[in-house]
Design a protein around this motif. Structure first.
Motif, PDB file in Angstrom:
ATOM      1  N   ALA A 213       0.827  -1.214   0.000  1.00 60.27           N
ATOM      2  CA  ALA A 213       0.000   0.000   0.000  1.00 60.27           C
ATOM      3  C   ALA A 213       0.860   1.261   0.000  1.00 60.27           C
ATOM      4  O   ALA A 213       0.552   2.226  -0.721  1.00 60.27           O
ATOM      5  N   ILE A 214       1.947   1.267   0.769  1.00 56.28           N
ATOM      6  CA  ILE A 214       2.840   2.428   0.772  1.00 56.28           C
ATOM      7  C   ILE A 214       3.491   2.585  -0.598  1.00 56.28           C
ATOM      8  O   ILE A 214       3.636   3.708  -1.103  1.00 56.28           O
ATOM      9  N   GLY A 215       3.864   1.463  -1.213  1.00 56.71           N
ATOM     10  CA  GLY A 215       4.429   1.525  -2.561  1.00 56.71           C
ATOM     11  C   GLY A 215       3.452   2.099  -3.569  1.00 56.71           C
ATOM     12  O   GLY A 215       3.819   2.921  -4.414  1.00 56.71           O
ATOM     13  N   LEU A 216       2.196   1.687  -3.486  1.00 54.15           N
ATOM     14  CA  LEU A 216       1.175   2.242  -4.380  1.00 54.15           C
ATOM     15  C   LEU A 216       0.947   3.724  -4.119  1.00 54.15           C
ATOM     16  O   LEU A 216       0.775   4.525  -5.049  1.00 54.15           O
ATOM     17  N   PHE A 217       0.958   4.101  -2.845  1.00 54.91           N
ATOM     18  CA  PHE A 217       0.767   5.506  -2.484  1.00 54.91           C
ATOM     19  C   PHE A 217       1.900   6.366  -3.044  1.00 54.91           C
ATOM     20  O   PHE A 217       1.654   7.409  -3.648  1.00 54.91           O
ATOM     21  N   ILE A 218       3.139   5.913  -2.869  1.00 54.60           N
ATOM     22  CA  ILE A 218       4.278   6.662  -3.397  1.00 54.60           C
ATOM     23  C   ILE A 218       4.212   6.707  -4.921  1.00 54.60           C
ATOM     24  O   ILE A 218       4.497   7.742  -5.534  1.00 54.60           O
ATOM     25  N   GLY A 219       3.838   5.594  -5.532  1.00 54.90           N
ATOM     26  CA  GLY A 219       3.709   5.570  -6.984  1.00 54.90           C
ATOM     27  C   GLY A 219       2.662   6.546  -7.486  1.00 54.90           C
ATOM     28  O   GLY A 219       2.888   7.254  -8.473  1.00 54.90           O
ATOM     29  N   LEU A 220       1.534   6.611  -6.816  1.00 54.45           N
ATOM     30  CA  LEU A 220       0.494   7.560  -7.213  1.00 54.45           C
ATOM     31  C   LEU A 220       0.959   9.005  -7.044  1.00 54.45           C
ATOM     32  O   LEU A 220       0.697   9.854  -7.892  1.00 54.45           O
ATOM     33  N   ARG A 221       1.644   9.269  -5.949  1.00 56.76           N
ATOM     34  CA  ARG A 221       2.092  10.639  -5.683  1.00 56.76           C
ATOM     35  C   ARG A 221       3.118  11.119  -6.698  1.00 56.76           C
ATOM     36  O   ARG A 221       3.186  12.305  -6.999  1.00 56.76           O
ATOM     37  N   HIS A 222       3.947  10.194  -7.199  1.00 55.63           N
ATOM     38  CA  HIS A 222       5.026  10.577  -8.113  1.00 55.63           C
ATOM     39  C   HIS A 222       4.792  10.060  -9.531  1.00 55.63           C
ATOM     40  O   HIS A 222       5.740   9.953 -10.303  1.00 55.63           O
ATOM     41  N   HIS A 223       3.541   9.735  -9.841  1.00 58.82           N
ATOM     42  CA  HIS A 223       3.150   9.281 -11.183  1.00 58.82           C
ATOM     43  C   HIS A 223       3.969   8.070 -11.632  1.00 58.82           C
ATOM     44  O   HIS A 223       4.326   7.947 -12.795  1.00 58.82           O
TER      45      HIS A 223
ATOM     46  N   ARG B 246       7.007   7.286 -11.283  1.00 58.44           N
ATOM     47  CA  ARG B 246       8.373   7.546 -11.748  1.00 58.44           C
ATOM     48  C   ARG B 246       9.324   7.165 -10.627  1.00 58.44           C
ATOM     49  O   ARG B 246       8.982   7.218  -9.466  1.00 58.44           O
ATOM     50  N   GLY B 247      10.518   6.802 -10.966  1.00 58.44           N
ATOM     51  CA  GLY B 247      11.487   6.371  -9.973  1.00 58.44           C
ATOM     52  C   GLY B 247      11.271   4.899  -9.660  1.00 58.44           C
ATOM     53  O   GLY B 247      10.474   4.209 -10.284  1.00 58.44           O
ATOM     54  N   GLY B 248      12.002   4.389  -8.684  1.00 56.88           N
ATOM     55  CA  GLY B 248      11.921   2.966  -8.406  1.00 56.88           C
ATOM     56  C   GLY B 248      11.540   2.603  -6.992  1.00 56.88           C
ATOM     57  O   GLY B 248      11.374   1.424  -6.692  1.00 56.88           O
ATOM     58  N   ALA B 249      11.399   3.590  -6.116  1.00 59.73           N
ATOM     59  CA  ALA B 249      11.098   3.282  -4.713  1.00 59.73           C
ATOM     60  C   ALA B 249       9.769   2.559  -4.570  1.00 59.73           C
ATOM     61  O   ALA B 249       9.657   1.597  -3.802  1.00 59.73           O
ATOM     62  N   TRP B 250       8.778   2.982  -5.308  1.00 60.88           N
ATOM     63  CA  TRP B 250       7.457   2.349  -5.217  1.00 60.88           C
ATOM     64  C   TRP B 250       7.524   0.892  -5.675  1.00 60.88           C
ATOM     65  O   TRP B 250       6.892   0.022  -5.077  1.00 60.88           O
ATOM     66  N   ALA B 251       8.296   0.619  -6.723  1.00 59.24           N
ATOM     67  CA  ALA B 251       8.394  -0.750  -7.239  1.00 59.24           C
ATOM     68  C   ALA B 251       9.113  -1.660  -6.247  1.00 59.24           C
ATOM     69  O   ALA B 251       8.733  -2.816  -6.063  1.00 59.24           O
ATOM     70  N   ILE B 252      10.145  -1.132  -5.597  1.00 57.14           N
ATOM     71  CA  ILE B 252      10.881  -1.927  -4.612  1.00 57.14           C
ATOM     72  C   ILE B 252       9.971  -2.306  -3.452  1.00 57.14           C
ATOM     73  O   ILE B 252       9.954  -3.462  -3.012  1.00 57.14           O
ATOM     74  N   LEU B 253       9.187  -1.358  -2.949  1.00 54.81           N
ATOM     75  CA  LEU B 253       8.273  -1.649  -1.840  1.00 54.81           C
ATOM     76  C   LEU B 253       7.227  -2.681  -2.237  1.00 54.81           C
ATOM     77  O   LEU B 253       6.926  -3.602  -1.471  1.00 54.81           O
ATOM     78  N   ILE B 254       6.686  -2.555  -3.429  1.00 55.68           N
ATOM     79  CA  ILE B 254       5.675  -3.511  -3.886  1.00 55.68           C
ATOM     80  C   ILE B 254       6.283  -4.894  -4.069  1.00 55.68           C
ATOM     81  O   ILE B 254       5.684  -5.911  -3.691  1.00 55.68           O
ATOM     82  N   LEU B 255       7.486  -4.966  -4.632  1.00 57.97           N
ATOM     83  CA  LEU B 255       8.139  -6.262  -4.831  1.00 57.97           C
ATOM     84  C   LEU B 255       8.488  -6.940  -3.513  1.00 57.97           C
ATOM     85  O   LEU B 255       8.271  -8.148  -3.355  1.00 57.97           O
ATOM     86  N   VAL B 256       9.019  -6.180  -2.560  1.00 57.80           N
ATOM     87  CA  VAL B 256       9.373  -6.762  -1.259  1.00 57.80           C
ATOM     88  C   VAL B 256       8.118  -7.224  -0.532  1.00 57.80           C
ATOM     89  O   VAL B 256       8.065  -8.342  -0.006  1.00 57.80           O
ATOM     90  N   GLY B 257       7.086  -6.392  -0.503  1.00 60.90           N
ATOM     91  CA  GLY B 257       5.834  -6.790   0.135  1.00 60.90           C
ATOM     92  C   GLY B 257       5.199  -7.982  -0.540  1.00 60.90           C
ATOM     93  O   GLY B 257       4.718  -8.913   0.114  1.00 60.90           O
ATOM     94  N   GLY B 258       5.211  -8.000  -1.863  1.00 57.57           N
ATOM     95  CA  GLY B 258       4.647  -9.125  -2.603  1.00 57.57           C
ATOM     96  C   GLY B 258       5.429 -10.406  -2.387  1.00 57.57           C
ATOM     97  O   GLY B 258       4.854 -11.494  -2.265  1.00 57.57           O
ATOM     98  N   PHE B 259       6.762 -10.303  -2.309  1.00 61.12           N
ATOM     99  CA  PHE B 259       7.598 -11.472  -2.068  1.00 61.12           C
ATOM    100  C   PHE B 259       7.274 -12.111  -0.725  1.00 61.12           C
ATOM    101  O   PHE B 259       7.047 -13.322  -0.633  1.00 61.12           O
TER     102      PHE B 259
END
Length: 99
Positions: A51-61, A63-76
């Motif tokens: 959820a934090i990864g999605l929130f960061i992704g929405l806030r920054h459209h 862009r960048g990779g922080a949101w993807a890292i959070l989603i991947l770690v949480g999903g793993f």
């Protein structure tokens, strides 16, 4: 002048997306408080990372990779908890030799 207007529109759409995201989280929490049975994994730290990864992704459209890292770690970790027979770790605790 046009550059400032583009920044305003981009900032506004990010705020709208984040607001909708927060409303969805609030709706899920309200449904939980009303006694509707929801899965236990929905309120775990794994889903919080996603959820934090999605929130960061929405806030920054997205862009960048922080949101993807959070989603991947949480999903793993979510996948690892719900399917323990899948060997996702190369070395488990039983393979560690601690003296």
């Amino acid at each position: 002048m046009a550059d400032e207007k583009e920044k305003y529109v981009a900032r506004r759409s990010g705020r709208v997306g984040a607001g909708i995201f927060l409303l969805l989280i609030g709706g899920v929490l309200l449904v939980d408080q009303m006694g509707v049975p929801l899965p236990d994994w929905l309120f775990s730290w794994h889903v919080l990372l996603i959820a934090i990864g999605l929130f960061i992704g929405l806030r920054h459209h997205f862009r960048g990779g922080a949101w993807a890292i959070l989603i991947l770690v949480g999903g793993f970790f979510l996948l690892q908890d719900h399917y323990p027979d899948i060997p996702l770790r190369r070395f488990g605790r039983e393979h560690l030799e601690i003296d």
